[in-house]
Design a protein around this motif. Structure first.
Motif, PDB file in Angstrom:
ATOM      1  N   PHE A   1       0.881  -1.181   0.000  1.00 49.80           N
ATOM      2  CA  PHE A   1       0.000   0.000   0.000  1.00 49.80           C
ATOM      3  C   PHE A   1       0.911   1.222   0.000  1.00 49.80           C
ATOM      4  CE2 PHE A   1       0.888  -1.465   4.244  1.00 49.80           C
ATOM      5  CZ  PHE A   1       1.301  -0.321   4.901  1.00 49.80           C
TER       6      PHE A   1
ATOM      7  N   ASP B   1       4.426   3.900   8.356  1.00 46.07           N
ATOM      8  CA  ASP B   1       3.427   2.832   8.198  1.00 46.07           C
ATOM      9  C   ASP B   1       3.628   2.272   6.805  1.00 46.07           C
ATOM     10  OD1 ASP B   1       1.196   1.230   7.907  1.00 46.07           O
ATOM     11  OD2 ASP B   1      -0.235   2.722   8.648  1.00 46.07           O
TER      12      ASP B   1
ATOM     13  N   ASP C   1       2.054  -5.279   6.850  1.00 45.68           N
ATOM     14  CA  ASP C   1       1.568  -3.935   7.203  1.00 45.68           C
ATOM     15  C   ASP C   1       2.080  -3.602   8.600  1.00 45.68           C
ATOM     16  OD1 ASP C   1       0.132  -1.613   7.544  1.00 45.68           O
ATOM     17  OD2 ASP C   1      -1.838  -2.573   7.625  1.00 45.68           O
TER      18      ASP C   1
ATOM     19  N   HIS D   1      -7.305  -5.050  11.303  1.00 46.59           N
ATOM     20  CA  HIS D   1      -8.041  -5.595  10.160  1.00 46.59           C
ATOM     21  C   HIS D   1      -7.386  -6.901   9.734  1.00 46.59           C
ATOM     22  CE1 HIS D   1      -4.665  -3.927   7.766  1.00 46.59           C
ATOM     23  NE2 HIS D   1      -4.770  -2.881   8.560  1.00 46.59           N
TER      24      HIS D   1
ATOM     25  N   HIS E   1      -6.318  -4.556   3.538  1.00 47.00           N
ATOM     26  CA  HIS E   1      -7.523  -4.675   4.366  1.00 47.00           C
ATOM     27  C   HIS E   1      -8.281  -5.862   3.782  1.00 47.00           C
ATOM     28  CE1 HIS E   1      -7.384  -0.187   5.724  1.00 47.00           C
ATOM     29  NE2 HIS E   1      -6.359  -0.886   6.129  1.00 47.00           N
TER      30      HIS E   1
ATOM     31  N   GLU F   1      -3.140  -2.254  15.728  1.00 48.54           N
ATOM     32  CA  GLU F   1      -2.467  -0.983  15.472  1.00 48.54           C
ATOM     33  C   GLU F   1      -3.062   0.196  16.236  1.00 48.54           C
ATOM     34  OE1 GLU F   1      -3.305   0.536  11.420  1.00 48.54           O
ATOM     35  OE2 GLU F   1      -4.075  -1.464  10.989  1.00 48.54           O
TER      36      GLU F   1
ATOM     37  N   GLU G   1       2.153  -0.928  14.973  1.00 46.41           N
ATOM     38  CA  GLU G   1       1.316  -1.919  14.285  1.00 46.41           C
ATOM     39  C   GLU G   1       2.097  -3.201  14.048  1.00 46.41           C
ATOM     40  OE1 GLU G   1       0.061  -0.700  10.329  1.00 46.41           O
ATOM     41  OE2 GLU G   1      -1.542  -2.194  10.328  1.00 46.41           O
TER      42      GLU G   1
HETATM   43  N1  GLY Z   1      -1.487   1.005   6.248  1.00 41.25           N
HETATM   44  C1  GLY Z   1      -2.844   0.778   6.235  1.00 41.25           C
HETATM   45  C2  GLY Z   1      -3.312   0.372   7.552  1.00 41.25           C
HETATM   46  O1  GLY Z   1      -2.556   0.371   8.496  1.00 41.25           O
HETATM   47  O2  GLY Z   1      -4.421  -0.026   7.720  1.00 41.25           O
END
Ligand code: GLY
Ligand code: MN
Ligand code: MN
Length: 401
Positions: free
Chosen positions: A225, A256, A267, A332, A339, A356, A371
């Motif tokens: 992402f 992030d 992530d 998530h 996600h 997170e 996270e």
């Molecule tokens: N980087 C997207 C999230 O942490 O949900």
């Protein structure tokens, strides 16, 4: 990912269509290339085929087809040598393609109409496997086709099971967890490189490019992402993507980011002191967020829900007096999508989640989120990103100042 794993996923969908949807026929679309760079198919299609380079492809699943090898049929765009000279060579249909995809029946688009009509006459039921669109969104291509078929074949019923694939996708196989774990290990290399290089005077995009370099060196094809690198006040902006301001002494920088591997996302968020040492106040807030993270991770157990994970982390932040400074959800599912598909059911063994929590204090130029990526196992939560430095001591050591 072995082709046999995709075949067994298709078998499972066929079995569910047969038992729960009275033999309904389903059609999954890979989707068009539509300028995405690079192209990614619809994740349900990718989950059932592993094919990520055939825009326009479709997968027909017909549980009533008498010949077992024709219950899953892959439809591909026709070859076009002139287009392919520009966009890349494609293989003709033959045993080599069938073996590579592990799909016995592959046809070109022109055979779709006939095959789908035959299947519909037999089943009289067509099943849509994605969530319903809102009334003002375009009709999905499967429903568009289904409606035309229902007009031509009286008695045809259109049904839906939007939770079938999310249920399957939410419990990862060992091979899928291995992909996420590998993506996480590439991400770790990126964060370690960032920790070693961060100092006042750099720009946020230079930190981003350090991540880029490490991900590419680690054989990741792309970021999972768009990364966030937010220093100072930018660390308090939840979806900050500017990544173009200078890192200032005394501030924190929130990163992030996650590498993708084999289509699977990682992530990770870490918040670092730009000078390599947290101030007393930064450390005080950091410890609360870390405690909230650990409480959330502890709740990642079979039978719990995402809302339980959220409640566990939020309780810590609220008890410390910062409940209003934690405005987002706690996590998530993670998988083919960052996600990932989320079924309406409790967590099962094999679920992979992010946890997170964060506290954001713009008046103090403090934004802290941490996270981790957690696998739900029968023995309890397993932190797949534990070895990305995360305690105050680990971070200060990794930054080496
Ligand atoms: N980087 C997207 C999230 O942490 O949900
Ligand atoms: Mn993230
Ligand atoms: Mn996340």
């Amino acid at each position: 990912m072995p082709a046999a794993e995709y075949a067994s996923r298709r078998e499972r969908v066929l079995a569910e269509l047969k038992s729960k949807q009275k033999g309904a026929v389903a059609l999954l679309f890979a989707g068009d290339a539509r300028g995405e760079d690079p192209y990614r198919p619809h994740p349900h299609f990718e989950y059932l085929t592993g094919i990520d380079d055939e825009p326009g492809a479709m997968l027909l699943l017909d549980p009533n087809e008498p010949v077992a090898s024709r219950r899953a049929v892959l439809f591909l765009r026709p070859l076009d040598p002139e287009v392919e000279r520009w966009d890349g060579l494609r293989e003709g249909i033959g045993s080599s393609l069938r073996t590579r995809y592990g799909i016995a029946t592959i046809m070109r688009h022109r055979y779709l109409g006939r095959t789908l009509s035959t299947a519909t006459v037999r089943a009289k039921r067509l099943c849509c496997l994605h969530p319903p669109a809102h009334f003002d969104q375009p009709l999905s291509p499967d429903l568009d086709l289904f409606r035309k078929l229902a007009e031509r074949i009286p008695g045809t019923e259109i049904v839906a099971d939007a939770d079938l694939l999310p249920r399957m996708r939410a419990a990862k196989s060992p091979a899928e967890v291995a992909m996420i774990r590998h993506a996480a290990s590439i991400t770790r290399a990126g964060f370690l490189a960032a920790m070693r290089s961060i100092r006042a005077g750099l720009d946020e995009y230079q930190v981003e490019s350090t991540l880029d370099g490490a991900y590419r060196a680690g054989n990741s094809r792309r970021h999972a992402f768009r990364p966030i690198v937010g220093a100072g006040i930018n660390a308090t902006v939840l979806h900050y993507h500017g990544n173009c301001e200078p890192l200032e002494s005394g501030d924190l920088v929130l990163i992030d980011s996650g590498a993708e591997f084999g289509g699977y996302a990682s992530d990770v968020t870490r918040t670092l002191p730009i000078d390599g040492r947290f101030t007393k106040r930064q450390r005080e807030i950091y410890e609360i967020v870390l405690k909230a993270l650990d409480a959330g991770i502890k709740a990642c157990r079979p039978g719990k829900r995402l809302s339980d994970v959220d409640a566990a982390a939020r309780k810590v932040v609220t008890a410390a007096g910062y409940g209003d400074c934690f405005p987002h959800g706690t996590g998530h599912h993670l998988g083919l999508e960052v996600h990932d598909a989320t079924p309406d059911e409790p967590l099962r063994v094999g679920a992979v989640l992010t946890v997170e929590p964060g506290i954001y204090l713009p008046d103090e130029r403090i934004g802290i989120r941490i996270e981790d990526d957690i696998e739900v196992t029968a023995k309890g939560p397993r932190n797949l990103t534990r070895d990305v430095p995360r305690t105050v001591a680990e971070i200060e050591r990794a930054m080496g100042r």
